[in-house]
Design a protein around this motif. Structure first.
Motif, PDB file in Angstrom:
ATOM      1  N   ILE A  68     -30.260  -0.031  33.224  1.00 27.49           N
ATOM      2  CA  ILE A  68     -30.257  -0.398  31.993  1.00 27.49           C
ATOM      3  C   ILE A  68     -29.569   0.709  31.316  1.00 27.49           C
ATOM      4  N   VAL A  69     -28.245   0.339  30.580  1.00 27.65           N
ATOM      5  CA  VAL A  69     -27.832   1.513  29.692  1.00 27.65           C
ATOM      6  C   VAL A  69     -28.209   1.467  28.272  1.00 27.65           C
ATOM      7  N   LEU A  70     -28.745   2.672  28.092  1.00 23.90           N
ATOM      8  CA  LEU A  70     -29.319   2.838  26.644  1.00 23.90           C
ATOM      9  C   LEU A  70     -28.103   3.706  25.941  1.00 23.90           C
ATOM     10  N   GLU A  71     -27.921   3.099  24.644  1.00 27.08           N
ATOM     11  CA  GLU A  71     -26.730   3.658  23.763  1.00 27.08           C
ATOM     12  C   GLU A  71     -27.298   3.760  22.195  1.00 27.08           C
ATOM     13  N   LYS A  72     -27.366   5.073  22.013  1.00 28.13           N
ATOM     14  CA  LYS A  72     -28.135   5.302  20.590  1.00 28.13           C
ATOM     15  C   LYS A  72     -27.205   4.729  19.506  1.00 28.13           C
ATOM     16  N   PHE A  73     -27.817   3.953  18.570  1.00 30.02           N
ATOM     17  CA  PHE A  73     -27.215   3.019  17.652  1.00 30.02           C
ATOM     18  C   PHE A  73     -27.468   3.641  16.434  1.00 30.02           C
TER      19      PHE A  73
ATOM     20  N   SER B  97     -22.558  -9.404  36.953  1.00 31.06           N
ATOM     21  CA  SER B  97     -22.473  -8.930  35.506  1.00 31.06           C
ATOM     22  C   SER B  97     -22.766  -7.479  35.528  1.00 31.06           C
ATOM     23  N   GLU B  98     -22.556  -6.728  34.483  1.00 30.69           N
ATOM     24  CA  GLU B  98     -22.700  -5.356  34.316  1.00 30.69           C
ATOM     25  C   GLU B  98     -24.180  -5.191  33.833  1.00 30.69           C
ATOM     26  N   ALA B  99     -24.620  -4.032  33.527  1.00 33.28           N
ATOM     27  CA  ALA B  99     -25.830  -3.692  33.798  1.00 33.28           C
ATOM     28  C   ALA B  99     -26.005  -3.998  31.791  1.00 33.28           C
ATOM     29  N   ASP B 100     -27.453  -4.356  31.908  1.00 35.65           N
ATOM     30  CA  ASP B 100     -27.620  -4.392  30.306  1.00 35.65           C
ATOM     31  C   ASP B 100     -27.466  -3.480  29.476  1.00 35.65           C
ATOM     32  N   ARG B 101     -26.630  -3.495  28.318  1.00 32.52           N
ATOM     33  CA  ARG B 101     -26.711  -2.497  27.446  1.00 32.52           C
ATOM     34  C   ARG B 101     -27.574  -2.526  26.017  1.00 32.52           C
ATOM     35  N   VAL B 102     -28.233  -1.871  25.825  1.00 26.06           N
ATOM     36  CA  VAL B 102     -29.338  -1.996  25.038  1.00 26.06           C
ATOM     37  C   VAL B 102     -28.968  -0.755  23.742  1.00 26.06           C
ATOM     38  N   GLY B 103     -29.051  -1.120  22.489  1.00 32.83           N
ATOM     39  CA  GLY B 103     -28.705  -0.364  21.637  1.00 32.83           C
ATOM     40  C   GLY B 103     -29.871   0.157  21.090  1.00 32.83           C
ATOM     41  N   VAL B 104     -30.258   1.238  20.697  1.00 31.58           N
ATOM     42  CA  VAL B 104     -31.520   2.071  20.300  1.00 31.58           C
ATOM     43  C   VAL B 104     -31.569   2.444  18.689  1.00 31.58           C
ATOM     44  N   ILE B 105     -32.182   1.835  17.761  1.00 33.05           N
ATOM     45  CA  ILE B 105     -31.984   2.356  16.743  1.00 33.05           C
ATOM     46  C   ILE B 105     -33.428   3.351  16.547  1.00 33.05           C
TER      47      ILE B 105
ATOM     48  N   GLN C  69     -36.811 -11.596  31.122  1.00 28.86           N
ATOM     49  CA  GLN C  69     -37.933 -10.519  31.067  1.00 28.86           C
ATOM     50  C   GLN C  69     -37.773  -9.590  31.735  1.00 28.86           C
ATOM     51  N   VAL C  70     -36.607  -9.011  32.422  1.00 34.81           N
ATOM     52  CA  VAL C  70     -36.610  -7.892  33.176  1.00 34.81           C
ATOM     53  C   VAL C  70     -36.417  -6.754  32.135  1.00 34.81           C
ATOM     54  N   THR C  71     -35.384  -6.786  31.555  1.00 30.30           N
ATOM     55  CA  THR C  71     -35.047  -5.665  30.482  1.00 30.30           C
ATOM     56  C   THR C  71     -36.075  -5.292  29.533  1.00 30.30           C
ATOM     57  N   PRO C  72     -36.658  -6.258  29.009  1.00 29.52           N
ATOM     58  CA  PRO C  72     -37.854  -5.958  28.000  1.00 29.52           C
ATOM     59  C   PRO C  72     -39.057  -5.171  28.704  1.00 29.52           C
ATOM     60  N   GLN C  73     -39.403  -6.024  30.007  1.00 31.48           N
ATOM     61  CA  GLN C  73     -40.340  -5.374  30.870  1.00 31.48           C
ATOM     62  C   GLN C  73     -40.221  -3.734  31.067  1.00 31.48           C
TER      63      GLN C  73
ATOM     64  N   LEU D 146     -23.076  -5.223  22.720  1.00 29.68           N
ATOM     65  CA  LEU D 146     -24.481  -4.971  23.229  1.00 29.68           C
ATOM     66  C   LEU D 146     -25.169  -6.359  23.558  1.00 29.68           C
ATOM     67  N   ASP D 147     -26.045  -6.075  24.428  1.00 29.64           N
ATOM     68  CA  ASP D 147     -26.788  -7.350  25.039  1.00 29.64           C
ATOM     69  C   ASP D 147     -27.865  -7.274  24.063  1.00 29.64           C
ATOM     70  N   SER D 148     -28.667  -6.374  23.586  1.00 22.95           N
ATOM     71  CA  SER D 148     -29.928  -6.458  22.941  1.00 22.95           C
ATOM     72  C   SER D 148     -29.981  -4.783  22.082  1.00 22.95           C
ATOM     73  N   TYR D 149     -30.986  -4.883  21.375  1.00 21.53           N
ATOM     74  CA  TYR D 149     -31.144  -3.623  20.601  1.00 21.53           C
ATOM     75  C   TYR D 149     -32.441  -3.527  20.155  1.00 21.53           C
ATOM     76  N   LEU D 150     -33.060  -2.132  20.186  1.00 23.37           N
ATOM     77  CA  LEU D 150     -34.582  -1.803  20.482  1.00 23.37           C
ATOM     78  C   LEU D 150     -34.557  -0.780  19.105  1.00 23.37           C
ATOM     79  N   ILE D 151     -35.674  -1.015  18.246  1.00 27.93           N
ATOM     80  CA  ILE D 151     -35.896  -0.384  17.227  1.00 27.93           C
ATOM     81  C   ILE D 151     -37.065   0.417  17.598  1.00 27.93           C
ATOM     82  N   LEU D 152     -36.937   1.748  17.563  1.00 33.61           N
ATOM     83  CA  LEU D 152     -38.065   2.634  17.804  1.00 33.61           C
ATOM     84  C   LEU D 152     -38.518   3.416  16.578  1.00 33.61           C
ATOM     85  N   LYS D 153     -39.943   3.345  16.199  1.00 34.31           N
ATOM     86  CA  LYS D 153     -40.601   3.930  15.131  1.00 34.31           C
ATOM     87  C   LYS D 153     -41.687   4.772  15.457  1.00 34.31           C
TER      88      LYS D 153
END
Length: 416
Positions: free
Chosen positions: A76-81, A48-56, A123-127, A97-104
């Motif tokens: 891990i591939v970050l994509e600004k969302f 499978s391809e690398a995890d794609r994480v959308g970043v809000i 556990q790999v991606t969140p760690q 997307l595989d997951s998304y991250l909310i940055l505050k």
């Protein structure tokens, strides 16, 4: 001597052609193949391809997080969302997307994050993301405190700590690390060899006894020849199996690319600093340990009338090697403790515990010599007693429930 060789070869060949031997050997080879090729197998299945994480990003940390991920060489591939959380969840449902991250940003002007995915079992991606954000937070806190990046790097440098042995002839740190791995591996080999092949000796005796063949054999072959013919026959079987396993393992490792063979699981199998004496001790303690327990187990096996009763009778003997194994595991971290030292002179524990001390410490030769003398003396003692019990035990029929039947076997042997 001719009769002894007949018993030995018959035991060896019968077990060599048995289904149990073939199946266990094949299963072991498959396990070794899987271990030596684990990284390749994982890579082939994990296509499978690398995890794609959308970043809000609501706190202007995206660029810094992206730079930190590049420094960590993460795949891990970050994509600004720029959309809402609802749109991010829709993108996950659609496979974009595989997951998304909310940055505050919190009240201390430091980054905080909320990670969302279909499941958090992975556990790999969140760690990795948490580690990158931790580094980012440390950098921001250092800048606030007026600490430069170079100063922060110096603070994070691990302390230099070396260990030097003052005892003459003591092993260096590299020698100890290699010896520790070697001893650890050999402890398991000795433990499982005694359990597996020792039990095989007891089952072999009980099986022949249940078929009444023993009554004929005992009148034509002396108990000592018969008992040690079986013990050494099973020992040759074990050596054959180990030779197959070692040769196959070597071939499997040779099939690997150089960079794979020197990394990962196989990287600890580097015994370049091991002394020849330690290897000799490993062989000596392995052989003597097997002879001690196999002799006792052959004696115990002669007391039962059916192979199904063997396990119950040999349980006390198995407990001895289990106790020795746990003492050795404890001794890996404290090999010089008084408890480990005393245990190494007890013949039942000597094969594993004294070998542990020889591998980890520089002990006087007289200690090794005394332990070997006690061990060899115990083997001779149990061989003499075992031969008598063996001669009487193989003529005992009916259910045997305890080791108290040894006395009955000794009485029967004196009548013969």
């Amino acid at each position: 001597m001719n009769k002894f060789l007949i018993v030995l070869s018959q035991t060896y060949l019968n077990r060599l052609k048995s289904k149990a031997f073939i199946i266990t050997t094949v299963i072991t080879l498959l396990m070794i193949f899987l271990i030596t090729n684990l990284s390749t197998i994982i890579d082939n299945f994990d296509s499978s391809e690398a995890d794609r994480v959308g970043v809000i990003d609501t706190g202007s940390y995206y660029t810094q997080l992206e730079n930190q991920m590049k420094m960590m060489e993460s795949d891990i591939v970050l994509e600004k969302f720029d959309g809402s959380e609802e749109k991010a969840e829709q993108a996950i449902d659609e496979g974009d997307l595989d997951s998304y991250l909310i940055l505050k940003e919190n009240e201390n002007s430091e980054p905080t994050a909320l990670y969302k995915a279909e499941t958090v079992a992975e556990q790999v991606t969140p760690q990795v993301l948490e580690s990158a954000l931790q580094q980012l937070k440390s950098t921001i806190a250092a800048e606030k405190a007026g600490v430069t990046q170079q100063q922060l790097s110096e603070i994070d440098q691990p302390v230099q700590f070396q260990k030097v042995a003052l005892e003459k002839g003591a092993k260096t740190e590299d020698e100890l690390n290699q010896a520790r791995v070697f001893v650890y591996v050999l402890l398991f080999v000795i433990y499982f060899s005694v359990i597996f092949y020792g039990n095989m000796v007891a089952v072999e005796v009980a099986t022949e006894k249940s078929s009444r063949v023993m009554e004929i054999l005992i009148s034509s072959v002396s108990p000592v020849k018969q008992m040690f013919g079986k013990i050494l026959g099973i020992a040759l079987l074990g050596l054959t199996q180990y030779a197959i396993i070692i040769a196959s393992g070597y071939l499997f490792m040779q099939m690997q690319e150089d960079d794979l063979a020197e990394a990962g699981f196989l990287s600890f199998l580097n015994f370049s600093n091991l002394s020849a004496s330690l290897i000799v001790y490993a062989i000596v303690f392995f052989i003597l340990g097997y002879l001690l327990y196999a002799t006792i187990l052959a004696m115990v096996g002669s007391l039962v009338s059916r192979a199904e009763e063997v396990q119950q009778m040999i349980m006390p003997v198995q407990f001895l090697i289990i106790i020795a194994f746990f003492i050795a595991m404890f001794g890996l971290s404290t090999p010089s403790s008084t408890f480990v030292t005393i245990s190494s002179f007890i013949p039942f524990f000597t094969p594993v515990v004294m070998f542990l001390r020889v591998g980890m410490l520089s002990i006087p030769f007289w200690e090794v010599a005394v332990s070997l003398a006690l061990l060899i003396g115990s083997i001779v003692f149990f061989a003499i007693i075992g031969a008598k019990v063996y001669r009487g035990g193989v003529l005992m029929y009916g259910k045997s429930s305890s080791l108290k039947d040894i006395g009955k076997a000794l009485k029967l042997s004196r009548r013969e």
